[in-house]
Design a protein around this motif. Structure first.
Motif, PDB file in Angstrom:
ATOM      1  N   LYS A  60       0.838  -1.197   0.000  1.00 58.39           N
ATOM      2  CA  LYS A  60       0.000   0.000   0.000  1.00 58.39           C
ATOM      3  C   LYS A  60       0.873   1.248   0.000  1.00 58.39           C
ATOM      4  CE  LYS A  60      -3.903   2.069   2.566  1.00 58.39           C
ATOM      5  NZ  LYS A  60      -4.747   1.936   3.783  1.00 58.39           N
ATOM      6  N   GLU A  62       0.199   5.585   0.314  1.00 59.46           N
ATOM      7  CA  GLU A  62      -0.691   6.738   0.451  1.00 59.46           C
ATOM      8  C   GLU A  62       0.137   8.007   0.260  1.00 59.46           C
ATOM      9  OE1 GLU A  62      -3.581   6.305   3.932  1.00 59.46           O
ATOM     10  OE2 GLU A  62      -2.089   4.746   4.354  1.00 59.46           O
ATOM     11  N   PRO A  76      -4.380   9.312 -11.588  1.00 60.53           N
ATOM     12  CA  PRO A  76      -3.409   8.217 -11.589  1.00 60.53           C
ATOM     13  C   PRO A  76      -3.513   7.389 -12.867  1.00 60.53           C
ATOM     14  CG  PRO A  76      -4.757   8.221  -9.595  1.00 60.53           C
ATOM     15  CD  PRO A  76      -5.421   9.126 -10.571  1.00 60.53           C
ATOM     16  N   TRP A  82      -2.707  -3.161  -9.019  1.00 59.00           N
ATOM     17  CA  TRP A  82      -2.947  -2.147  -7.995  1.00 59.00           C
ATOM     18  C   TRP A  82      -4.228  -1.367  -8.301  1.00 59.00           C
ATOM     19  CZ3 TRP A  82       0.506  -1.467  -3.852  1.00 59.00           C
ATOM     20  CH2 TRP A  82       1.700  -2.202  -3.967  1.00 59.00           C
ATOM     21  N   THR A  83      -4.930  -0.955  -7.236  1.00 53.85           N
ATOM     22  CA  THR A  83      -6.078  -0.068  -7.403  1.00 53.85           C
ATOM     23  C   THR A  83      -5.709   1.306  -6.843  1.00 53.85           C
ATOM     24  OG1 THR A  83      -7.010  -0.731  -5.268  1.00 53.85           O
ATOM     25  CG2 THR A  83      -7.732  -1.949  -7.215  1.00 53.85           C
ATOM     26  N   ALA A  84      -6.189   2.361  -7.502  1.00 50.57           N
ATOM     27  CA  ALA A  84      -5.887   3.727  -7.072  1.00 50.57           C
ATOM     28  C   ALA A  84      -7.185   4.455  -6.756  1.00 50.57           C
ATOM     29  CB  ALA A  84      -5.111   4.468  -8.153  1.00 50.57           C
ATOM     30  N   ILE A 109      -3.956  10.400  -2.664  1.00 53.01           N
ATOM     31  CA  ILE A 109      -4.068   9.267  -3.592  1.00 53.01           C
ATOM     32  C   ILE A 109      -3.593   8.025  -2.849  1.00 53.01           C
ATOM     33  CG2 ILE A 109      -3.445   8.330  -5.840  1.00 53.01           C
ATOM     34  CD1 ILE A 109      -2.622  11.124  -6.700  1.00 53.01           C
ATOM     35  N   THR A 110      -4.395   6.976  -2.915  1.00 56.70           N
ATOM     36  CA  THR A 110      -4.059   5.726  -2.225  1.00 56.70           C
ATOM     37  C   THR A 110      -4.001   4.581  -3.224  1.00 56.70           C
ATOM     38  OG1 THR A 110      -5.193   6.485  -0.218  1.00 56.70           O
ATOM     39  CG2 THR A 110      -4.701   4.135  -0.378  1.00 56.70           C
ATOM     40  N   TRP A 111      -2.854   3.925  -3.290  1.00 52.38           N
ATOM     41  CA  TRP A 111      -2.692   2.726  -4.111  1.00 52.38           C
ATOM     42  C   TRP A 111      -2.692   1.515  -3.185  1.00 52.38           C
ATOM     43  CZ3 TRP A 111      -0.018   7.200  -5.253  1.00 52.38           C
ATOM     44  CH2 TRP A 111      -0.132   7.701  -6.550  1.00 52.38           C
ATOM     45  N   THR A 112      -3.525   0.539  -3.498  1.00 52.49           N
ATOM     46  CA  THR A 112      -3.635  -0.674  -2.676  1.00 52.49           C
ATOM     47  C   THR A 112      -3.436  -1.892  -3.555  1.00 52.49           C
ATOM     48  OG1 THR A 112      -5.258   0.478  -1.282  1.00 52.49           O
ATOM     49  CG2 THR A 112      -5.081  -1.906  -1.023  1.00 52.49           C
ATOM     50  N   PHE A 126       4.502   4.679  -9.735  1.00 52.62           N
ATOM     51  CA  PHE A 126       3.084   4.991  -9.808  1.00 52.62           C
ATOM     52  C   PHE A 126       2.933   6.344 -10.502  1.00 52.62           C
ATOM     53  CE2 PHE A 126       3.654   2.212  -6.148  1.00 52.62           C
ATOM     54  CZ  PHE A 126       2.665   1.257  -6.338  1.00 52.62           C
ATOM     55  N   VAL A 128       1.275   9.699 -12.169  1.00 54.31           N
ATOM     56  CA  VAL A 128       0.112  10.545 -11.913  1.00 54.31           C
ATOM     57  C   VAL A 128       0.210  11.807 -12.764  1.00 54.31           C
ATOM     58  CG1 VAL A 128      -1.242  11.792 -10.188  1.00 54.31           C
ATOM     59  CG2 VAL A 128       0.019   9.746  -9.519  1.00 54.31           C
TER      60      VAL A 128
END
Length: 243
Positions: A60, A62, A76, A82-84, A109-112, A126, A128
Motif C-alpha cells: 500500500k 498513500e 493516476p 494495484w487499485t488507485a 491518492i491511495t494505491w492498494t 506509480f 500521476v
C-alpha cells in the motif's frame, strides 16, 4: 600481507561500498517528473517506491497532496495489480482554472495491492498526471505512507531543509521549473488535449527509461562480482607460485 592480498582486501571493500551506496540512493519514496514540471503548467510525475525490507513486501502507498498549494486535477495512471483511489477535500479558498471556480481538489491518492506487491529488492513506479501546478512556489512536498504486508508502516513525511542533512525519512519533493509561455493561454479543452498527448509520450519514454535503469544496475552489480572474483583468482594464483 603481500601486494596481491592487499589488492584482494581493497577490492572487497570497494565492492561492498558500492553496493551499500547503491542501496541507500534508492532507499526512500521519491517523485520525479516525466520531462518538465513547469510552474502554471501540467505534468506527469512518477512516485517511485523501493522495497526496503528483506522479509516483507509493500502492499500500500498513500500520498498526501500539498494543501497549501492545491491542485485542481490528479489522475493516476492504471498500474497492473494495484487499485488507485483519489480522495478530494473542500477548499477554504476556491481555485480559478481556465476561468472556472473549483471548490474542491484532490487531497490524497491511495494505491492498494490488488494482487500486485513490491517484493524485496524491487521497486514500483506509480504515474500521476497533475495540474495546474502552482506559480507561487518552487517545489511541492508530498508526504507518503508505505505499508508492508507485515503491517509495518513507514512514514515518509519529513520535509528536507535547504543546507541541512537529509532527514531519516524524507518526504518526496517535486522541484518546479520556471513558467513558460507554452503553459499559459488557450482554452481548457486545448490545454487538456495537449496535456493528454504529452502524458502518452512521457509514459512511453518512462517505460523505456525504467528498463534501461534496471539493466544498468544489474550490469553494474555483475561487474563488481566479476571484479572481486578476478582479484580472488589472482590471490590463489600468487599462492600457488609462492608454494
Amino acid at each position: 600481507m603481500n601486494n596481491i592480498a592487499r589488492l584482494a582486501v581493497a577490492g572487497s571493500v570497494a565492492a561492498s561500498s558500492v553496493l551499500l551506496l547503491s542501496g541507500s540512493a534508492f532507499a526512500h519514496v521519491s517523485v520525479q517528473p516525466q520531462g518538465e514540471a513547469a510552474k502554471g503548467g501540467y505534468a506527469t510525475v512518477n512516485f517511485k517506491v523501493p522495497n526496503e525490507r528483506d522479509n516483507a513486501s509493500t502492499v500500500k502507498l498513500e500520498v498526501t497532496l500539498p494543501a497549501e498549494h492545491p491542485l485542481a486535477s490528479a489522475m493516476p495512471q492504471p498500474v497492473p495489480g494495484w487499485t488507485a483511489v483519489v480522495t478530494k477535500a473542500k477548499l477554504a479558498k476556491p481555485l480559478t482554472v481556465h476561468g472556472k471556480q473549483i471548490t474542491e481538489a484532490p487531497s490524497k491518492i491511495t494505491w492498494t495491492s490488488a494482487g500486485g506487491k513490491i517484493g524485496p529488492g524491487q521497486f514500483q513506479q506509480f504515474p500521476v498526471s497533475l495540474g495546474q501546478l502552482p506559480e507561487d512556489t518552487d517545489k511541492l512536498v508530498f508526504k507518503a505512507l508505505q505499508t508492508y504486508d507485515n503491517k509495518e508502516v513507514v512514514r515518509w513525511i519529513e520535509e528536507p531543509k535547504e543546507g541541512a542533512a537529509e532527514p531519516e525519512s524524507p518526504a518526496p519533493v517535486l522541484q518546479l521549473s520556471a513558467a513558460t509561455g507554452d503553459h499559459h493561454g488557450g482554452g481548457a479543452k486545448g490545454a487538456a488535449d495537449d496535456h493528454h498527448a504529452d502524458d502518452k509520450k512521457k509514459t512511453e519514454a518512462a517505460a523505456a527509461t525504467d528498463g534501461t535503469d534496471t539493466t544498468a544496475r544489474v550490469l553494474g552489480v555483475a561487474g563488481i562480482v566479476v571484479g572481486v572474483a578476478g582479484v580472488a583468482f589472482g590471490v590463489l594464483a600468487g599462492r600457488r607460485r609462492s608454494a
